[in-house]
Every structure is written in structure tokens, then in C-alpha cells.
Enzyme design. Sequence first.
Site, PDB file in Angstrom:
ATOM      1  N   HIS A 164       0.834  -1.203   0.000  1.00  0.00           N
ATOM      2  CA  HIS A 164       0.000   0.000   0.000  1.00  0.00           C
ATOM      3  C   HIS A 164       0.878   1.266   0.000  1.00  0.00           C
ATOM      4  CE1 HIS A 164      -3.721   2.274   1.144  1.00  0.00           C
ATOM      5  NE2 HIS A 164      -2.814   3.109   1.647  1.00  0.00           N
ATOM      6  N   GLU A 165       1.789   1.345   0.949  1.00  0.00           N
ATOM      7  CA  GLU A 165       2.644   2.540   1.021  1.00  0.00           C
ATOM      8  C   GLU A 165       3.570   2.601  -0.186  1.00  0.00           C
ATOM      9  OE1 GLU A 165       1.714   4.730   3.100  1.00  0.00           O
ATOM     10  OE2 GLU A 165       0.428   3.368   4.253  1.00  0.00           O
ATOM     11  N   HIS A 187       1.789   4.482  -2.806  1.00  0.00           N
ATOM     12  CA  HIS A 187       1.909   5.922  -2.551  1.00  0.00           C
ATOM     13  C   HIS A 187       3.318   6.404  -2.926  1.00  0.00           C
ATOM     14  CE1 HIS A 187      -1.912   6.672  -0.586  1.00  0.00           C
ATOM     15  NE2 HIS A 187      -1.692   5.818   0.399  1.00  0.00           N
TER      16      HIS A 187
END
Length: 514
Positions: free
Chosen positions: A274-275, A278
Site C-alpha cells: 500500500h505505502e 503511494h
Amino acid sequence: MSDPTQTLTALKSKLLEIQHLKDAAALLSWDQETHMPAGGGQTRAEQLATLQTLAHAKFVAPEIEDLLLHLIDPATGLANTGAGGLDDASKALLRETWRDFSRAKKLPSNFINRLERESSLAQQVWVEARGRDDFLQYLPNLQTIIALKSEEIDYLGYDDCPYDALLDTYEPGATVSQLQPLFATLRHGLLELLAHVRECAAPPDDRILFQTYDKQQQLAFGELVLQKMGYDFNRGRLDLSAHPFTTSFHPTDVRVTTRVFEQDLPSCLFSCIHEGGHGLYEQGLAQAQYGTPLGETLSLGIHESQSRLWENTVGRSKAFWMHFFPLLQQYFPSQLGATSMDRFHAALNRVKPSLIRVEADEVTYNLHIMVRFEIELALIEKQIAVKDLPGLWREKMQEYLGVAPERDADGVMQDVHWSLGALGYFPTYTLGNLYAAMFFEQACRDVPALETDIQRGCLLPLKDWLNRNIHRYGRQYSSDDLLQRITGCTLSVEPFLSYLRTKIGDVYGFTINP
Ligand code: ZN
């Protein structure tokens, strides 16, 4: 100064100085979450406040306004005839800088100070009250925050609905009247899916995910996946923090964090992915535009579309695990050696209504967001009182998810957002899911080998597609325009619903024909 290029250059150099202050503050925040000793908290808050106040003061200064007014028509917020010789990207830069400037100028510094102070206080009380499951302790602080948000709305102004002013902070251009019908259609589709899931006699068994997994091995595997995604460790790093996050000081220094629990394999793994999503967005911004809006990410919804595309659409897909599951088995032979890839994939995609948003599966996640959206809207429109929130929360959870918390700590007090004053933020998570499905559909059309690439563990073609179509533009286009340019369509819930119907139907063994 009449030459628009010269004026623009002067403006950019002012913006660059402000960016340096903001990034110094961001580095202090990163340090606070990762390495700072607990005793440093009080002083760190003051250091951060000083840097942020300086950055704000420099930004709303008359010199910036003068430079902008040479090139912008304040009535429309668009480039004026004086900017005639500039290209479209420069005009977009001016439009976005003016947007930021006029918003920043509407908020008196005295108000910003009060909001900073009250939210810092509310956050501390929230941590304590949540620990003790004591909503009444938190109530006065939350009432203050809600009152401050109403005051903020009065400063910012709005066309249609007061809540729009808050939404616009996080998702420029989004409105209640746009979200309500989208969410209604989405809710209908999700409840239909959930009804099919509930009828299923043998749901996937996910206990294999919660055996004992060595922490170092988990981190090593997370790092391997990040590398495969194309996250550049020469321009980034991975650290530990209580709540995973991504921060950036420049596309050459983008940092992600994760957390790791010995008896929870998905937590570290999916935080990394997820990160990482980003992080790829931040690393993919145009370096030459650093300091200007064209070197910034577009909106929270678009940012979240990047993380969720990687975490869910890719990271919870069969194609992804065809390559990565045999590798994961090598990291954890005694835990996973006897498990099939299909069983592992089904465990990762188990659907089960639960109380906590951040632990929710892909089907129920957006129902958690709708509960928050409706409550925030009613609060801002003064249809409900802050003191009635715990009861309303239970009612809405029961209505949407069929479960209701006994403790407020697992209910109305579970998220940090309200104590920080971040109202209007939650809907961007759902927007991120919707954007992600639309982007991925288009990427598969544009790169026909994408699915087989992912099956081979070859993730760079997807990263390159995202770099090319989304990251490099920064804020040049609005979210709607970007979506339109990429997919030829306006925002719709159908791609997301159809993606979920296929995947969850496959895992649970049912078919839904919309
Ligand atoms: Zn995120």
C-alpha cells in the site's frame, strides 16, 4: 515586470523557498514517527509549528500576490491576457498556485493557530479517552473541533452545500451532490455482493495468515515486493512506525513505513505494498517541477487510488501470487509449505463484516466510509448533535454492516481523523477505490500483456504506465479531466463493482449478473 516568463520564474523561486520550509517540517514529522525519543515530543511540536507558520506567512505575502496578479484574473482564477505567451502547463501551474493562495488567504492566521492548538489537544485526549473507552471525556474536544470546522467553512465559502468546502480541501472539485448518487449505487451493489457472501456455506479459512511468522523474514519479503514494484531504494527507504505512512521531501527522497506483527502476515505485507503504491506516485513526480503544483500529487483520492491499486487490485490478485506465492513459501516453509496458492489467495480475500475500518475487506470497506460520510454530513449541517454520536454510530453500523460495537473505542472513537480536524477526508478513500478500478481496466487495455507480466512477477510495465499517465502530470489536470483523458469516461462505480463481483464470485463460487 511585464514579461510573463520572467514573472513566472520569480514566482517559482519564491515557491521553491516555501517548499524547502515545508519539506524541512515534513522531515521533522517523519523523524517524530520513526526515531525521535518520546521526550522530544513537546519541543518537536513547537519546531513544527514555527516552520509551518513561516511557510504560511511567506506564501500569503504581498510579493506572491503581486506576482500572481500579473498573470491571473482573480475573478476566474485562470491565466489572464498578460500570461498570453505561456504554455498550457505554465497556465495550469498558475491556476493551481492561485487556488492554493486564495484558500490560504481566506483563513486568518489566528484561526489557523487555534485549529492547530485545539487539534493537537484533541488528539492527545482522543488517545487517552479511546484507551479508557470514555467518549464523554473526548466529547468537549470533539465539540470544539466541529465548531472550528463550521467556522472554517464560513471563511472558505461554498456554492451548494457547506460540506463541499471541506471536501474541496482534500479532493478539489468533489461535491456532496456528486458523491451521494455514486455512493447510493455503490452501496446497492456492495450489499448485493454481501448477501451472496452470507449465503455461502463454506467461507475461506484465513487462519493460515495468523500463524507465527518471523518479523525479520516478513520485512525482508516486504522489501522484496517493493523492489519488484520498482520502488527505488536509492531514492527511498523503509522504516517502522506505529501507523504506516508515506512521506516525501523531493522525488529523490521518498520514505515509506510499515509495521510488523508476529501473528499477522497480512499487516506488514499489505502495508508495504500500500505505502509502496503511494511511494511510487511521489517518486514519479516531475523533478523539474519541484516546488510548484505541477510537482505535487493531485488529490487524496488519486493518491489513494495508487496505493489501493497496488495493494488490492494487484496484491490480492491470483496473477500476483502465481509468481510471489512460491517465493513466500520459501520464506515460510513450515507455515505455508503445505498450502496451495488458491487456498492462500482465498484466505487473503475473505469477506467478513467487522467493526474496524482499517481491518475491513474490500467489499465492506466502503460501507465503513459511507457511515462516516453520512455522519459528518449531518454534523456539518447541524442535523445531529456531537453528544449523540455513539448511538448514531451503532445504528448506522447495524444498518450498513449488520454489526454494532459494544465499546465506543471500537466504534465512534476508532479513527484519528476527527481529532485532527480532518472532516471531509474519509470519502477520498472510496474515491481512491473507484479510480483504481478504472485506471487498472484502462492499463489492461493499453498494455495487453499486463496480466501475464504480473503472473511472471514483472511489475514494471504497470509502474511505467502509471508514471506515464498519472504521476508525471502532478496537478496539471483536475481529477475529472485526468480520468477523462486516460479512460475517456467520467467517474463511475461500475468498474469497481464488476472487479469485485468477478474476484469475490471466484473465491466464493457464485456468479452475479448485474
Ligand atoms: Zn493510503
